[in-house]
Design a protein around this motif. Structure first.
Motif, mmCIF file in Angstrom:
data_model
loop_
_atom_site.group_PDB
_atom_site.id
_atom_site.type_symbol
_atom_site.label_atom_id
_atom_site.label_comp_id
_atom_site.label_asym_id
_atom_site.label_seq_id
_atom_site.Cartn_x
_atom_site.Cartn_y
_atom_site.Cartn_z
ATOM 1 N N SER A 11 1.877 43.823 14.930
ATOM 2 C CA SER A 11 1.511 45.201 15.268
ATOM 3 C C SER A 11 1.508 46.093 14.034
ATOM 4 O O SER A 11 0.661 46.988 13.909
ATOM 5 N N TYR A 12 2.435 45.866 13.116
ATOM 6 C CA TYR A 12 2.387 46.610 11.853
ATOM 7 C C TYR A 12 1.081 46.317 11.113
ATOM 8 O O TYR A 12 0.455 47.214 10.547
ATOM 9 N N ALA A 13 0.673 45.057 11.120
ATOM 10 C CA ALA A 13 -0.557 44.669 10.424
ATOM 11 C C ALA A 13 -1.775 45.332 11.045
ATOM 12 O O ALA A 13 -2.670 45.816 10.332
ATOM 13 N N ALA A 14 -1.835 45.369 12.372
ATOM 14 C CA ALA A 14 -2.991 45.977 13.038
ATOM 15 C C ALA A 14 -3.094 47.462 12.715
ATOM 16 O O ALA A 14 -4.186 47.992 12.478
ATOM 17 N N GLY A 15 -1.961 48.161 12.703
ATOM 18 C CA GLY A 15 -1.977 49.579 12.370
ATOM 19 C C GLY A 15 -2.440 49.829 10.954
ATOM 20 O O GLY A 15 -3.260 50.721 10.690
ATOM 21 N N ALA A 16 -1.905 49.042 10.009
ATOM 22 C CA ALA A 16 -2.301 49.206 8.609
ATOM 23 C C ALA A 16 -3.772 48.886 8.409
ATOM 24 O O ALA A 16 -4.476 49.566 7.645
ATOM 25 N N ALA A 17 -4.267 47.845 9.100
ATOM 26 C CA ALA A 17 -5.688 47.503 9.002
ATOM 27 C C ALA A 17 -6.546 48.637 9.540
ATOM 28 O O ALA A 17 -7.586 48.981 8.957
ATOM 29 N N GLY A 18 -6.130 49.249 10.649
ATOM 30 C CA GLY A 18 -6.867 50.382 11.192
ATOM 31 C C GLY A 18 -6.944 51.531 10.205
ATOM 32 O O GLY A 18 -7.981 52.193 10.075
ATOM 33 N N TYR A 19 -5.844 51.787 9.504
ATOM 34 C CA TYR A 19 -5.809 52.841 8.483
ATOM 35 C C TYR A 19 -6.784 52.534 7.350
ATOM 36 O O TYR A 19 -7.558 53.393 6.919
ATOM 37 N N MET A 20 -6.755 51.308 6.868
ATOM 38 C CA MET A 20 -7.625 50.942 5.742
ATOM 39 C C MET A 20 -9.090 50.888 6.134
ATOM 40 O O MET A 20 -9.972 51.238 5.342
ATOM 41 N N LEU A 35 5.906 47.028 20.245
ATOM 42 C CA LEU A 35 6.093 48.474 20.347
ATOM 43 C C LEU A 35 6.450 49.088 18.998
ATOM 44 O O LEU A 35 6.137 50.257 18.741
ATOM 45 N N ALA A 36 7.074 48.301 18.118
ATOM 46 C CA ALA A 36 7.442 48.825 16.796
ATOM 47 C C ALA A 36 6.203 49.283 16.029
ATOM 48 O O ALA A 36 6.175 50.375 15.457
ATOM 49 N N GLY A 37 5.176 48.456 16.034
ATOM 50 C CA GLY A 37 3.954 48.820 15.327
ATOM 51 C C GLY A 37 3.176 49.915 16.024
ATOM 52 O O GLY A 37 2.509 50.728 15.368
ATOM 53 N N ILE A 38 3.256 49.951 17.364
ATOM 54 C CA ILE A 38 2.613 51.036 18.113
ATOM 55 C C ILE A 38 3.247 52.372 17.730
ATOM 56 O O ILE A 38 2.565 53.374 17.468
ATOM 57 N N GLY A 39 4.585 52.404 17.690
ATOM 58 C CA GLY A 39 5.269 53.626 17.293
ATOM 59 C C GLY A 39 4.936 54.023 15.872
ATOM 60 O O GLY A 39 4.733 55.206 15.566
ATOM 61 N N ASN A 40 4.861 53.040 14.992
ATOM 62 C CA ASN A 40 4.544 53.334 13.594
ATOM 63 C C ASN A 40 3.123 53.874 13.445
ATOM 64 O O ASN A 40 2.865 54.801 12.668
ATOM 65 N N ALA A 41 2.179 53.314 14.199
ATOM 66 C CA ALA A 41 0.804 53.818 14.166
ATOM 67 C C ALA A 41 0.719 55.210 14.780
ATOM 68 O O ALA A 41 -0.045 56.065 14.301
ATOM 69 N N TRP A 42 1.512 55.461 15.814
ATOM 70 C CA TRP A 42 1.534 56.778 16.455
ATOM 71 C C TRP A 42 1.991 57.857 15.485
ATOM 72 O O TRP A 42 1.353 58.899 15.340
ATOM 73 N N VAL A 43 3.098 57.596 14.785
ATOM 74 C CA VAL A 43 3.649 58.631 13.916
ATOM 75 C C VAL A 43 2.819 58.817 12.653
ATOM 76 O O VAL A 43 2.785 59.908 12.074
ATOM 77 N N ASN A 44 2.103 57.759 12.228
ATOM 78 C CA ASN A 44 1.266 57.855 11.035
ATOM 79 C C ASN A 44 -0.187 58.207 11.346
ATOM 80 O O ASN A 44 -0.989 58.375 10.434
#
Length: 560
Positions: A66-75, A94-103
């Motif tokens: 999930s962290y990877a998916a969020g970072a890929a979406g950003y890039m 959920l960890a990556g979902i929360g991280n993508a939400w706040v960023n």
């Protein structure tokens, strides 16, 4: 060789199963990258990715996926997908979902769930999935039939990038994943249109320009939002045409190259005494000291640009609030500033900043030049800085490692820095590095990790080696969290809670998975070892021992 499970998920002639519909729906919306961990009932979705041109990256833990998916979406500026099983898989994701939400990063989390006729019966890995994710997503839904899957996927993708970007969630029942349908009955919505670009109110634009014209000590702060908005061209334009000095936030580094002559990052404490501050995609949150207190001039006028109207005025009422697309609003400001032929001419302000930069650079260089074993953070970062390719993607996490490293390790391109972000999240490093290597296959990915931070997701090295990714992990090993011990006491319960295993050989993990590990104990070994590791295209780990009580700035690791 075709696996048994792959044979099982193939429908008859003209028939398609739900797993295939999910992937075709994603592909039709421009989503061609998915990270995940397979299991019941979602494995057929991962298999369908291979047949439909969606790249599936199998990770070792849903958290890293999930962290990877969020970072890929950003890039990428569009959502990447993360695939998880229900229950515990969703909780990990959920960890990556929360991280993508706040960023404010776009991504779509897709999970399996129990069959509809098993609801409330205690089904395998069943749980209140939508209730769990709803505080952190812009949209969540559960299609009631295979025919409805394309609609839900389109909406999830569109909502993730419209307005303020963020994560979305689609839960798909097991009987829909395996359910069959005549493909002729399916309707795939067209790919969502690019997000609309709005302009700021011209009256407020003129008010902002008036504030800039009258400013004695103007400053531009370039935030992560400018990087996501692809506003690097406009950001550079306004800095160079006005000659206003700029200061990047941690993940705003690289939007304008760190070596630009108008960057006054080494003088940040003085720069924050500006009387007018133009915020380009930066929020007045904890990383910006909430826009108040002793860090800022008590009478400072903030000009705040944001795509989210609810963000305008958070913590401090801005002098001017400009709601709109960042690139478009900067262009509006430039049009008016050009009309006024504005160019900063406040030598007392600019000369004082330049003088402070020179003083602080001299102080920092003195720390970098200390050739002593065990090494300090600064001595390690000196050699790391010297081997970094100018176009590399730099991942950074770890409290002192990230805090000290961002003042030394430069960024020259937008979206070239990935760090712990707005939450200060530890454990993101390996997921981010893998995402960066997939998104940028022709660039070197360098992950500078504290030993504690690396431990969160070290098993993802296996995924990096399996995909033969061009990643160099540099571990700054001080035997602990913030600081460690040279020797752990005989009774482990007498050890400080910040201590970890002394002199742990993390580099052996790379060797175990087919990469290459290096152990560095002295500054004499460091530079040649880094050069060798950086020259390889397989995943490498350079484990660098430093002084366990090397001084750092605890708890200040992401502030401006």
């Amino acid at each position: 060789m075709v696996s048994k499970i792959e044979i099982l998920d193939v429908g008859g002639k003209g028939v398609i199963i739900g797993a295939e519909v999910v992937v075709k729906s994603l592909k039709s919306q421009g989503v061609d990258l998915m990270f995940g961990v397979v299991g019941i009932p979602i494995t057929p979705i991962a298999i369908a990715c291979r047949r439909n041109g969606v790249k599936y990256i199998g990770m070792r833990n849903e958290q890293a996926a999930s962290y990877a998916a969020g970072a890929a979406g950003y890039m990428l500026g569009k959502p990447a997908a993360c695939l998880v099983v229900s229950g515990p898989g969703l909780i990990h994701g959920l960890a990556g979902i929360g991280n993508a939400w706040v960023n404010n990063w776009p991504m779509i989390l897709i999970s399996g769930c129990e069959e509809f006729n098993q609801d409330q019966m205690g089904a395998f890995q069943a749980g209140p999935q939508e209730k769990t994710v709803n505080p952190f997503v812009k949209f969540s839904g559960r299609p009631a039939s295979v025919e409805r899957i394309p609609y839900f996927i389109e909406k999830a993708c569109r909502v993730s990038v419209y307005g303020r970007p963020g994560p979305t969630f689609v839960s798909i029942a097991a009987n829909l994943i395996s359910g069959q349908i005549q493909e002729s009955k399916l309707v795939y919505p067209p790919q969502y249109a690019p997000p609309p670009r709005s302009l700021a109110d011209p009256v407020f634009v003129e008010k902002a320009v008036s504030a800039i014209l009258s400013a004695k000590r103007p400053l531009i702060i370039v935030g992560k939002g400018a990087a996501y908005a692809r506003a690097e061209h406009e950001s550079l334009q306004i800095v160079e045409e006005t000659q206003i000095p700029f200061l990047p936030t941690p993940m705003g580094k690289g939007v304008i190259p760190d070596d630009h002559p108008l960057s006054i990052a080494p003088a940040r404490s003085l720069a924050l005494k500006a009387d007018v501050i133009l915020l380009l995609g930066a929020r007045l949150n904890w990383q910006m000291h909430y826009g108040s207190g002793v860090r800022f001039d008590p009478h400072v006028k903030f000009i705040q640009i944001d795509i989210c109207p609810e963000e305008l005025g958070n913590n401090v009422q801005p002098y001017v609030a400009l709601f709109g697309d960042l690139s478009s609003v900067i262009s509006q400001l430039l049009t008016s500033l050009r009309r006024e032929k504005y160019r900063l001419n406040q030598p007392q302000w600019t000369d004082s900043l330049k003088a402070r930069v020179q003083v602080n650079v001299i102080k920092q260089n003195a720390k970098l030049a200390v050739d002593k074993n065990p090494m300090s953070y600064e001595r390690v970062f000196k050699d790391v800085r010297d081997v970094l390719p100018r176009d590399c993607i730099l991942v950074s996490e770890g409290a002192n490692t990230m805090d000290i490293g961002r003042t030394i390790l430069p960024n020259f391109e937008a979206r070239s820095r990935l760090d712990a972000g707005t939450w200060g999240t530890m454990g993101v490093g390996m997921g981010f590095a893998i995402a960066a290597a997939i998104v940028h296959p022709n660039k070197k990915i360098v992950a500078v990790e504290g030993d504690s931070a690396f431990g969160f997701s070290s098993a993802e090295l296996e995924a990096a080696c399996r995909h033969n990714l061009n990643i160099c992990v540099i571990i700054i090993n001080n035997n602990g969290v913030y600081r460690g011990e040279t020797n752990v006491p005989p009774d482990i319960y007498d050890a400080p809670p910040t201590s970890l295993t002394a002199n742990a050989h993390y580099e052996l993990i790379a060797d175990a998975f087919g990469g290459k590990g290096f152990f560095v104990n002295t500054y004499q070994e460091l530079l040649p070892t880094l050069k060798e590791a950086m020259s390889l295209t397989v995943p490498t780990v350079v484990n660098v021992m430093i002084l366990p009580n090397s001084e750092g700035r605890e708890a200040d690791h992401s502030k401006l």
